[in-house]
Design a protein around this motif. Structure first.
Motif, PDB file in Angstrom:
ATOM      1  N   THR A 255      -1.864   1.229 -41.624  1.00  0.00           N
ATOM      2  CA  THR A 255      -3.228   1.533 -42.078  1.00  0.00           C
ATOM      3  C   THR A 255      -3.386   1.441 -43.600  1.00  0.00           C
ATOM      4  N   ILE A 256      -2.289   1.232 -44.325  1.00  0.00           N
ATOM      5  CA  ILE A 256      -2.323   1.236 -45.792  1.00  0.00           C
ATOM      6  C   ILE A 256      -2.569  -0.179 -46.309  1.00  0.00           C
ATOM      7  N   ASP A 257      -3.552  -0.331 -47.192  1.00  0.00           N
ATOM      8  CA  ASP A 257      -3.858  -1.659 -47.715  1.00  0.00           C
ATOM      9  C   ASP A 257      -2.891  -2.055 -48.823  1.00  0.00           C
ATOM     10  N   ILE A 258      -3.060  -3.283 -49.325  1.00  0.00           N
ATOM     11  CA  ILE A 258      -2.142  -3.814 -50.338  1.00  0.00           C
ATOM     12  C   ILE A 258      -2.149  -2.933 -51.589  1.00  0.00           C
ATOM     13  N   GLY A 259      -3.338  -2.512 -52.019  1.00  0.00           N
ATOM     14  CA  GLY A 259      -3.435  -1.656 -53.197  1.00  0.00           C
ATOM     15  C   GLY A 259      -2.686  -0.355 -53.023  1.00  0.00           C
ATOM     16  N   GLY A 260      -2.740   0.215 -51.821  1.00  0.00           N
ATOM     17  CA  GLY A 260      -2.022   1.453 -51.550  1.00  0.00           C
ATOM     18  C   GLY A 260      -0.520   1.277 -51.676  1.00  0.00           C
ATOM     19  N   PHE A 261      -0.007   0.176 -51.135  1.00  0.00           N
ATOM     20  CA  PHE A 261       1.433  -0.066 -51.245  1.00  0.00           C
ATOM     21  C   PHE A 261       1.842  -0.330 -52.688  1.00  0.00           C
TER      22      PHE A 261
END
Length: 270
Positions: A255-261
């Motif tokens: 559920t985590i987008d690229i920005g979150g990672f």
């Protein structure tokens, strides 16, 4: 190219068959290879590197384009004489016998270059990671993969195919599927369909150290993708790492987008 025998005739003349151990599946239809080249271009006189050209179906189409120089990297020495027949002496074609995972692209071309390849299935993913995260950066990448791999490259958060490959690919490049091909388009036909992915490296892609931390974070998060991040990322800081990065510790990796990672990776280095 019009004076050359057909690809099938060339293969028969040289007694060549695809090797399963090399992940070889030949694309012999010049209408298809010309379409791939159109999707990859225009090249405007820039160099192009093609990995695993095999009998040269894609090579022929590339030599008809507006590229400046074409460098072929072929691991299977059986194809070198056949590929040499495509050299008309104008100096545009160079053939390198070698393993694409080991060659230094900067030694093959001067200045920026494009990558266009029907990649051998067994090395497609590691080659993509090498080109997106290594010291040499192509202008663009137009690459054939198994459809399953292509789907994993372009997947969005929440998709079943979303995982490490999507995060690393999309953190370093824009990526989209531009063409689908059925198994019947290849000789011999593989057991799966294929797709062409076009990628353009991002000018603001993460620096090498952040990329390394991103690989650590995604390895941990997707290694136990059904667990909450507070558990899967426990070796890297767990809930405290998530909270410091502004991520819900009870969320799951898919559920985590690229920005979150990227925030998790940046926080890991603090």
């Amino acid at each position: 190219m019009t004076d050359l025998p057909t690809l099938r005739e060339s293969l028969e003349a040289h007694g060549l068959l695809a090797r399963k151990s090399f992940g070889q599946h030949f694309l012999l239809d010049l209408n298809v290879t010309r379409k791939i080249v159109r999707l990859a271009g225009p090249f405007e006189g820039r160099a192009v590197i093609e990995v695993g050209p095999g009998p040269g179906g894609l090579t022929r189409a590339l030599l008809e384009s507006d590229l400046g120089r074409l460098v072929l990297v072929e691991k299977d020495p059986r194809f070198l004489p056949l590929l040499s027949e495509l050299d008309d002496g104008d100096g545009r074609l160079a053939i390198v016998e070698g393993d694409a995972l080991k060659v230094r692209e900067a030694d093959l071309v001067e200045g920026p270059a494009h990558l266009v390849s029907n990649l051998p299935y067994n090395v497609g993913t590691p080659l993509l990671i090498k080109w997106l995260t290594g010291p040499w950066t192509p202008l663009s990448l137009t690459l054939m993969f198994q459809k399953e791999v292509a789907d994993r490259i372009v997947a969005a958060p929440g998709d079943e195919a979303y995982g490490r490959l999507a995060v690393i690919s999309q953190a370093t490049a824009s990526a989209r599927i531009v063409m689908h091909l059925p198994a019947a388009a290849f000789t011999p036909p593989p057991k799966v369909a294929s797709a062409v992915v076009h990628l353009i490296p991002r000018p603001d892609r993460p620096p090498p150290e952040l990329q390394k931390r991103l690989e650590r974070v995604t390895a941990a998060a997707f290694g136990q993708r059904r667990k909450m991040l507070r558990s899967s990322l426990k070796p890297l800081g767990g809930g405290a790492l998530c909270e410091a990065a502004g991520i819900d510790p009870d969320a799951r990796a898919e559920t985590i987008d690229i920005g979150g990672f990227l925030r998790l990776a940046a926080t890991l280095g603090m």
